[in-house]
Write an enzyme that holds these catalytic residues in place. Structure first.
Site, PDB file in Angstrom:
ATOM      1  N   ASP A 118       0.818  -1.213   0.000  1.00 37.41           N
ATOM      2  CA  ASP A 118       0.000   0.000   0.000  1.00 37.41           C
ATOM      3  C   ASP A 118       0.854   1.267   0.000  1.00 37.41           C
ATOM      4  OD1 ASP A 118      -2.011   1.827   0.325  1.00 37.41           O
ATOM      5  OD2 ASP A 118      -2.823   0.936   2.143  1.00 37.41           O
TER       6      ASP A 118
ATOM      7  N   HIS B 275      -0.680   4.508   0.184  1.00 35.73           N
ATOM      8  CA  HIS B 275      -1.456   5.664   0.662  1.00 35.73           C
ATOM      9  C   HIS B 275      -0.810   6.258   1.908  1.00 35.73           C
ATOM     10  CE1 HIS B 275      -4.519   3.552  -1.798  1.00 35.73           C
ATOM     11  NE2 HIS B 275      -4.883   4.773  -2.095  1.00 35.73           N
TER      12      HIS B 275
HETATM   13  C1  B12 Z   1      -5.005   9.959  -2.733  1.00 37.54           C
HETATM   14  C2  B12 Z   1      -5.427   8.545  -3.049  1.00 37.54           C
HETATM   15  C3  B12 Z   1      -4.532   7.761  -3.776  1.00 37.54           C
HETATM   16  C4  B12 Z   1      -3.170   8.234  -4.202  1.00 37.54           C
HETATM   17  C5  B12 Z   1      -2.205   8.014  -3.035  1.00 37.54           C
HETATM   18  C6  B12 Z   1      -1.139   9.071  -2.974  1.00 37.54           C
HETATM   19  C7  B12 Z   1      -0.247   8.818  -1.821  1.00 37.54           C
HETATM   20  N1  B12 Z   1       0.981   8.607  -2.081  1.00 37.54           N
HETATM   21  O1  B12 Z   1      -0.679   8.816  -0.673  1.00 37.54           O
HETATM   22  C8  B12 Z   1      -2.882   7.291  -5.408  1.00 37.54           C
HETATM   23  C9  B12 Z   1      -3.412   7.953  -6.650  1.00 37.54           C
HETATM   24  C10 B12 Z   1      -1.457   6.915  -5.634  1.00 37.54           C
HETATM   25  C11 B12 Z   1      -3.776   6.120  -5.065  1.00 37.54           C
HETATM   26  C12 B12 Z   1      -3.593   4.847  -5.578  1.00 37.54           C
HETATM   27  C13 B12 Z   1      -4.452   3.771  -5.348  1.00 37.54           C
HETATM   28  N2  B12 Z   1      -5.565   3.786  -4.630  1.00 37.54           N
HETATM   29 CO1  B12 Z   1      -6.158   5.316  -3.671  1.00 37.54          CO
HETATM   30  N3  B12 Z   1      -7.022   6.773  -2.914  1.00 37.54           N
HETATM   31  C14 B12 Z   1      -6.682   8.047  -2.615  1.00 37.54           C
HETATM   32  C15 B12 Z   1      -7.828   8.832  -1.967  1.00 37.54           C
HETATM   33  C16 B12 Z   1      -8.455   9.706  -3.045  1.00 37.54           C
HETATM   34  C17 B12 Z   1      -7.458   9.718  -0.789  1.00 37.54           C
HETATM   35  C18 B12 Z   1      -6.664   9.077   0.341  1.00 37.54           C
HETATM   36  C19 B12 Z   1      -6.097  10.170   1.186  1.00 37.54           C
HETATM   37  O2  B12 Z   1      -4.940  10.527   1.031  1.00 37.54           O
HETATM   38  N4  B12 Z   1      -6.902  10.803   2.088  1.00 37.54           N
HETATM   39  C20 B12 Z   1      -6.524  11.982   2.884  1.00 37.54           C
HETATM   40  C21 B12 Z   1      -6.178  11.655   4.317  1.00 37.54           C
HETATM   41  C22 B12 Z   1      -5.863  12.918   5.076  1.00 37.54           C
HETATM   42  O3  B12 Z   1      -7.273  11.037   4.926  1.00 37.54           O
HETATM   43  P1  B12 Z   1      -7.173   9.564   5.472  1.00 37.54           P
HETATM   44  O4  B12 Z   1      -6.315   8.830   4.525  1.00 37.54           O
HETATM   45  O5  B12 Z   1      -8.524   9.050   5.728  1.00 37.54           O
HETATM   46  O6  B12 Z   1      -6.381   9.672   6.850  1.00 37.54           O
HETATM   47  C23 B12 Z   1      -6.940  10.117   8.077  1.00 37.54           C
HETATM   48  C24 B12 Z   1      -7.543   8.985   8.915  1.00 37.54           C
HETATM   49  O7  B12 Z   1      -7.994   7.899   8.149  1.00 37.54           O
HETATM   50  C25 B12 Z   1      -6.560   8.627   9.937  1.00 37.54           C
HETATM   51  N5  B12 Z   1      -5.699   7.442   9.753  1.00 37.54           N
HETATM   52  C26 B12 Z   1      -5.224   6.884   8.632  1.00 37.54           C
HETATM   53  N6  B12 Z   1      -4.471   5.817   8.939  1.00 37.54           N
HETATM   54  C27 B12 Z   1      -4.460   5.692  10.278  1.00 37.54           C
HETATM   55  C28 B12 Z   1      -3.839   4.793  11.133  1.00 37.54           C
HETATM   56  C29 B12 Z   1      -3.998   4.927  12.505  1.00 37.54           C
HETATM   57  C30 B12 Z   1      -3.340   3.965  13.424  1.00 37.54           C
HETATM   58  C31 B12 Z   1      -4.778   5.984  13.026  1.00 37.54           C
HETATM   59  C32 B12 Z   1      -4.934   6.145  14.468  1.00 37.54           C
HETATM   60  C33 B12 Z   1      -5.397   6.876  12.161  1.00 37.54           C
HETATM   61  C34 B12 Z   1      -5.230   6.724  10.812  1.00 37.54           C
HETATM   62  O8  B12 Z   1      -5.771   9.777  10.052  1.00 37.54           O
HETATM   63  C35 B12 Z   1      -5.766  10.585   8.900  1.00 37.54           C
HETATM   64  C36 B12 Z   1      -5.747  12.027   9.234  1.00 37.54           C
HETATM   65  O9  B12 Z   1      -6.931  12.525   9.746  1.00 37.54           O
HETATM   66  C37 B12 Z   1      -8.760   7.676  -1.493  1.00 37.54           C
HETATM   67  C38 B12 Z   1     -10.241   7.961  -1.525  1.00 37.54           C
HETATM   68  C39 B12 Z   1     -10.691   8.983  -0.549  1.00 37.54           C
HETATM   69  N7  B12 Z   1     -10.582   8.770   0.725  1.00 37.54           N
HETATM   70  O10 B12 Z   1     -11.155  10.012  -0.940  1.00 37.54           O
HETATM   71  C40 B12 Z   1      -8.433   6.541  -2.451  1.00 37.54           C
HETATM   72  C41 B12 Z   1      -8.505   5.031  -1.996  1.00 37.54           C
HETATM   73  C42 B12 Z   1      -7.975   4.986  -0.565  1.00 37.54           C
HETATM   74  N8  B12 Z   1      -7.619   4.347  -2.937  1.00 37.54           N
HETATM   75  C43 B12 Z   1      -8.055   3.170  -3.205  1.00 37.54           C
HETATM   76  C44 B12 Z   1      -7.434   2.269  -4.120  1.00 37.54           C
HETATM   77  C45 B12 Z   1      -8.111   0.943  -4.338  1.00 37.54           C
HETATM   78  C46 B12 Z   1      -6.249   2.598  -4.775  1.00 37.54           C
HETATM   79  C47 B12 Z   1      -5.535   1.763  -5.825  1.00 37.54           C
HETATM   80  C48 B12 Z   1      -5.438   0.276  -5.531  1.00 37.54           C
HETATM   81  C49 B12 Z   1      -6.099   1.997  -7.205  1.00 37.54           C
HETATM   82  C50 B12 Z   1      -7.405   1.443  -7.506  1.00 37.54           C
HETATM   83  N9  B12 Z   1      -7.549   0.177  -7.788  1.00 37.54           N
HETATM   84  O11 B12 Z   1      -8.338   2.212  -7.553  1.00 37.54           O
HETATM   85  C51 B12 Z   1      -4.159   2.412  -5.871  1.00 37.54           C
HETATM   86  C52 B12 Z   1      -3.285   1.663  -4.907  1.00 37.54           C
HETATM   87  C53 B12 Z   1      -1.878   1.809  -5.132  1.00 37.54           C
HETATM   88  C54 B12 Z   1      -1.182   1.044  -4.070  1.00 37.54           C
HETATM   89  N10 B12 Z   1      -0.153   0.342  -4.453  1.00 37.54           N
HETATM   90  O12 B12 Z   1      -1.555   1.040  -2.915  1.00 37.54           O
HETATM   91  C55 B12 Z   1      -9.353   2.846  -2.528  1.00 37.54           C
HETATM   92  C56 B12 Z   1      -9.268   1.869  -1.406  1.00 37.54           C
HETATM   93  C57 B12 Z   1     -10.466   0.990  -1.441  1.00 37.54           C
HETATM   94  C58 B12 Z   1     -10.616   0.033  -0.373  1.00 37.54           C
HETATM   95  N11 B12 Z   1      -9.963   0.165   0.752  1.00 37.54           N
HETATM   96  O13 B12 Z   1     -11.369  -0.862  -0.562  1.00 37.54           O
HETATM   97  C59 B12 Z   1      -9.875   4.288  -2.153  1.00 37.54           C
HETATM   98  C60 B12 Z   1     -10.767   4.353  -0.914  1.00 37.54           C
HETATM   99  C61 B12 Z   1     -10.622   4.794  -3.409  1.00 37.54           C
HETATM  100  C62 B12 Z   1     -11.790   3.927  -3.834  1.00 37.54           C
HETATM  101  N12 B12 Z   1     -12.971   4.219  -3.362  1.00 37.54           N
HETATM  102  O14 B12 Z   1     -11.628   2.999  -4.596  1.00 37.54           O
HETATM  103  N13 B12 Z   1      -4.756   6.464  -4.237  1.00 37.54           N
END
Ligand code: B12
Ligand code: B12
Lengths: 478, 147, 478, 147
Positions: D19, D21
């Site tokens: 992963d 992300h």
């Molecule tokens: C940006 C993004 C990408 C970028 C990543 C860039 C990077 N280097 O980080 C790119 C374009 C590369 C990408 C690629 C892929 N992605 Co993407 N991506 C996203 C997206 C749009 C946003 C994620 C993000 O950065 N959020 C912003 C942060 C601030 O929010 P957050 O992640 O939720 O984090 C907060 C909390 O969750 C928490 N948190 C997170 N982790 C942890 C851990 C602990 C312990 C704690 C306490 C808190 C905590 O704290 C954070 C701060 O408040 C999401 C969809 C979405 N959410 O809108 C999809 C998503 C996560 N991606 C997804 C997928 C599947 C992929 C791909 C496999 C492509 C695909 N098949 O569609 C590839 C995977 C590549 C790989 N090898 O992993 C899926 C995951 C689906 C699932 N889980 O079933 C999502 C949900 C999109 C979707 N609906 O399909 N992605």
């Protein structure tokens, strides 16, 4: 003979007795007390203040009609939409029996709804609920409660709404004559509307600004100039009775050049005629609705309609983004339908309202010119019929089809004018009926239609017209 | 679809009750005209009595009622009986529009209005062609029965 | 040392043997046969032909990634979206194990999915499905099947996709280095990408046009100039290997002036550098995605994001409207999610694509000027590092932070640059890190940020940055 | 919320598996730093072994695993056992992100990962503040137990 003349205070109060006697709740209305009541409401509940704020801060507010059969249900609905839909305006639709002054039938529907806990009416039976009911509603939320409706005779209903704390209504004489009644003659509708506007003026003169709106008629499928002429006449009735704040409704048909131009032309000509006829200090708030004959059944496309509506609102500088919920095509919306729709609209508005986009001005110039000519041709003919009085000649204008409406419910409509889309999705006159148009104007529209025929390789027909009416519903512009 | 293209007839049309939604029925009327039917158009806000009188006067084969207020159920109560009382035996009754306040399963809506005596019930967005095809069949049936 | 130089046919075919040996399905790929296969496909299935049609007819096509764990599920998904979503392009996402070349793990996920009938992977295990699987997919629909993915080493996967009948991919060197791998060094990523592009060139030279796309890196929250410089470098790698058709991805951040300007600057400077470096006959298709770090959880607002994406597509003249489904924030979308989203997008596209709106040009001029300076400052420094070769200096540029990315997954990123929104929602450099910017540029961004601070009455901070990243998700521009 | 503000500690952070992300965990790291925690940041694509080694090296109080690929369930299988085997007794394990491929009832997701040995499980969009409050409590608890 009708005349556009302010009712004297005597006439007004004499008529008022009859009006308030139409239903027991009429007794609850006391003007001085109501004015005091308004003055004690927080200013953000006043529709005019809210519109003024929007205008000054480049804000756009979504607005839609919502009506349940009881005050309790209506409160639940409005509170939910205010909170979950981030609403800025909370629409209130009276039911259609109330609009037709059938308060007895409305009472039955109301009582049955109270008993069963299920809405049996298509809106709120305002008159039966009375002043106290409306006040309960107004006090239960923070936004202005905005009555949104048409009726041939809304006198008692508006009395109760204003006394209840509402500060806008739409005494829109042509809309209400053509679209909201099948048999009432124009003269009668003019009289009830003069009364309502006199009432609004009364409040306004005493420091409680009340806003009057007009859109002329349900404009889907009809070129904008006819509607503009009609709106202006409706508004002239309002200001003569003392209304100072106008919600000028514009209609979008889908081609943004035409939509933006027609809204600008509408405001410009309105100002010219207000000026010419000596009305001063009139405040105007434009609003827009993307007016369809049939809203999309499919939810995806209905979000696209909200997209266009919001874009139009932005481009014309509207304060009100007058939308339909995603359930519009199917049934009276639930609170969830409204909230979801409003959330979408709110985000769109937030995203777009301060952006720097506009229409391509060059293409707009000719369109504006032609539309101005059309509107003035109609208005001047109506004024001519009335010896300079905008209402005195109206009945004759309707009779002869100088003012016309092909989709009128009222039998007294020439119904000759027909619109059709051109190849860019702008509405053109397929038939100008008896509109007093010059050859130049008629040819302009013919040309635009011919262009479309050339493009699509066959003549337009009544079927084209029907398919045009349904295009947007199916996700196409044309 | 099988229906004879020469079948013509007379239809009374209108919007019932306090309802002003006129556009749908206008389109249906135009289509009826185009198909050679005689249309007696009553417009909007038509009462049960007005429908019946017009049908008697024109010796109509069918009455087309349109309703969009959501109050249709109340507005057409005992309409079939009144038709029969007035001597309109077996007159074809169609109703169409947005019949109820809340979207319900179409099958239930249809059943409700069939139980109220309507031969056919149409949802919003019905194409005129469909209604006309149905009408031709029903008129044929009615005439055969009448024979 | 890396160099931007076309692989000789020898080198290419030598490397190809290794590539195809990585997994048994590699044996299925035969280049000449594949070229024949493509030539027998209906032209509307070719991505380049489809893009060209869109460009000539002012059409906008929605595009999104979609991936299921088996060909059968993927077919069901694509057929559904083609029909119920009125799709013009059908995205195909390989799963993330495949992207990481872990074909064994992908095989386990695939087999488990086949057995249980439930998708156990986040995309299609392309390599495991092999050429015959992809052909089955391509033959099951009428639109181009459009692979949409990034990977440090996509060589085998792309071999199979092209041989399977796909005609585009995104060998985007910086995106794949920074965003799609944590540990792979840039040099390695360059090499795999040169191979893939050489392969695309091979097809193209033999009459099967294959389109390459690039967006530089995941741009959310970072000012456009850095991304533009990076995109151009990625594209220069592609054309050197013989690619002739480019899908130039642009990123929207929400402020339409900035978004439109940056897309124009991107295309303009790209042409300049293509020219300068002697590349001829390159066809370009712009696409746009409204790039958010976090998509809205709430469905209403997510339709508003599609609204902005579509409006951006219109304003920049994009063929591809690169959107996320309304389920994006939550999970892998279902077929219903995609279809609903696509229907909305389609209606919006239909409504807007031929309209005459544009950006306010005056405000745009300064923005364009500054952005050009920024992009060229970066590019020229990279060229300087590489003695005129755009890739030879890239590793040094990354090391020193002349090319940077604060949200890189790869450890080899300076990670110093930070962006923040100004008061109009445009992204500005909060920290320019080691970007080779003049004082003029740095001051321009400082000023814009100061403006916002003055407006909101307090300094911006890391918290502002986080709240900016989430603003649109919550329905606000800032 | 009751937790002592002087509680500090060491946290190993990273994104597990294939992963990439990274953004979510970056924000969490920043917040941990701001709150005085020592952060050992492993970045993206971290294996179970790398997490464990880093925790051993830094004598960590907690491991924060982020996962967005939807493959989390497989990726963290037997992680708790391996920790224990490696001598990381009672180490605090948190996991957050978009853990499964299909949106399921949150309660079920939470239960699934608690059963896998995690002390706390966080949905996407979790605020850093919440996680840090929890961590302070859990560290206190662990130290009290340790006494
Ligand atoms: C940006 C993004 C990408 C970028 C990543 C860039 C990077 N280097 O980080 C790119 C374009 C590369 C990408 C690629 C892929 N992605 Co993407 N991506 C996203 C997206 C749009 C946003 C994620 C993000 O950065 N959020 C912003 C942060 C601030 O929010 P957050 O992640 O939720 O984090 C907060 C909390 O969750 C928490 N948190 C997170 N982790 C942890 C851990 C602990 C312990 C704690 C306490 C808190 C905590 O704290 C954070 C701060 O408040 C999401 C969809 C979405 N959410 O809108 C999809 C998503 C996560 N991606 C997804 C997928 C599947 C992929 C791909 C496999 C492509 C695909 N098949 O569609 C590839 C995977 C590549 C790989 N090898 O992993 C899926 C995951 C689906 C699932 N889980 O079933 C999502 C949900 C999109 C979707 N609906 O399909 N992605
Ligand atoms: C235009 C419109 C109006 C216009 C009417 C203008 C006019 N003079 O006709 C105005 C603005 C005046 C109006 C007012 C009101 N309206 Co209105 N209106 C609509 C709207 C947007 C379109 C209706 C329309 O013209 N469709 C176009 C035509 C071509 O399609 P159609 O009507 O479906 O007709 C086709 C078929 O149904 C069929 N057909 C129709 N009748 C029949 C009959 C037979 C026998 C057959 C065979 C076929 C057939 O043939 C037609 C041609 O294909 C609908 C929502 C929608 N559908 O998008 C609401 C709608 C019908 N209105 C509604 C309501 C409630 C009202 C109001 C009460 C206000 C309010 N509370 O919101 C007032 C009522 C005033 C009154 N006294 O009746 C509701 C009805 C809800 C319900 N049934 O539960 C709707 C559904 C909106 C909503 N979701 O709330 N309305």
């Amino acid at each position: 003979m009708i005349k556009n003349k302010k009712l004297s205070e005597d006439e007004f109060f004499k008529q008022r007795q009859e009006v308030l006697a139409q239903w027991p709740t009429g007794k609850e209305v006391e003007l001085d007390e109501a004015i005091e009541y308004h003055k004690n409401l927080p200013p953000e509940k006043n529709f005019v203040y809210k519109m003024r704020y929007a205008k000054e801060h480049d804000e756009i507010y979504a607005s839609t009609g919502m009506g349940k059969a009881t005050v309790e249900e209506q409160i639940e609905l409005l509170q939910y939409v205010e909170k979950e839909g981030k609403a800025d305006l909370l629409g209130l639709s009276p039911d259609s029996l109330t609009r037709q002054n059938d308060y007895k039938a409305a009472q039955r529907g109301w009582e049955e709804s109270l008993k069963t806990g299920k809405s049996k009416l298509n809106g709120l039976p305002v008159v039966n609920c009375g002043v106290s009911g409306i006040r309960k509603l107004v006090e239960s939320v923070n936004c202005p409660v905005q009555p949104r409706y048409g009726a041939a005779d809304a006198r008692l209903c508006d009395e109760i709404l204003f006394a209840g704390g509402c500060s806008n209504s739409s005494p829109d004489v042509f809309m209400d004559f053509w679209q909201h009644s099948a048999k009432v003659p124009l003269e009668k509708v003019v009289k009830t509307h003069q009364y309502v506007c006199r009432l609004m003026g009364y409040y306004t003169e005493r420091g409680v600004p009340i806003c009057a709106g007009a859109q002329g008629f349900y404009g889907a499928g009809i070129p904008p100039s006819l509607q503009t002429a009609t709106v202006i006449l409706s508004l002239l009735l309002q200001v003569e009775q003392g209304v100072k704040h106008l919600s000028v409704k514009c209609t979008g048909h889908g081609n943004l050049v035409q939509d933006v131009v027609s809204s600008k032309v509408r405001l410009k000509i309105l100002e010219e005629y207000l000026d010419k006829l000596g009305y001063k200090d009139i405040e105007m708030f434009p609003g827009i609705s993307f007016s369809l004959m049939q809203y999309p059944v499919e939810v995806g496309s209905s979000f696209a309609v909200i997209f266009m509506n919001t874009l139009m609102a932005k481009l014309i500088g509207a304060q009100q983004n007058d939308i339909r919920t995603v359930a519009e095509a199917k049934a009276i919306p639930t609170k969830e339908d409204v909230a979801e729709t409003f959330r979408t609209a709110k985000a769109m508005q937030n995203f777009i309202q301060k952006q720097n986009i506009k229409l391509d001005e060059k293409e707009a110039a000719l369109e504006a010119q032609m539309e101005e000519k059309e509107v003035k041709a109609i208005l001047d003919k109506v004024l001519e019929f009335g010896d300079g009085d905008p209402l005195a000649g109206a009945a004759k204008a309707v009779e002869t089809g100088v003012l016309d409406n092909p989709f009128a419910a009222n039998r007294a409509a020439a119904g000759k004018v027909l619109g059709i889309k051109d190849s860019a999705g702008a509405i053109r006159y397929y038939n100008t009926g008896n509109l007093p148009f010059s050859k130049e104007i008629i040819d302009y529209h013919k040309e635009k239609i011919a262009e479309r025929e050339a493009k699509q390789g066959h003549k337009v027909s009544y079927e084209t017209l029907v398919s045009d009416l349904l295009a947007v519903s199916n996700g196409y512009l044309i | 679809m099988g229906a004879d293209n020469n079948i013509k007839g007379t239809v009374v049309t209108g919007v019932i009750g306090e309802d002003v939604h006129i556009v749908g029925i206008r389109i249906i009327e135009q289509a009826l005209n185009d198909n050679g039917f005689k249309v007696s158009s009553m417009g909007a806000q038509v009462s049960q009595e007005e429908f019946i009188n017009a049908a008697l006067e024109t010796n109509a084969d069918a009455i087309f009622i349109s309703s969009f207020s959501g109050h249709a159920e109340i507005l057409v109560r005992s309409f079939r009986d009144k038709c029969t009382e007035a001597g309109l035996n077996d007159i074809i009754l169609y109703i169409g529009g947005s019949l109820l306040l809340r979207e319900e399963q179409w099958e239930e809506v249809e059943k409700k209005f069939k139980d109220l005596g309507f031969n056919r019930v149409y949802p919003p967005g019905t194409s005129p062609t469909r209604a006309i095809e149905d009408l031709k069949k029903d008129i044929l049936l009615r005439r055969e029965k009448g024979d």
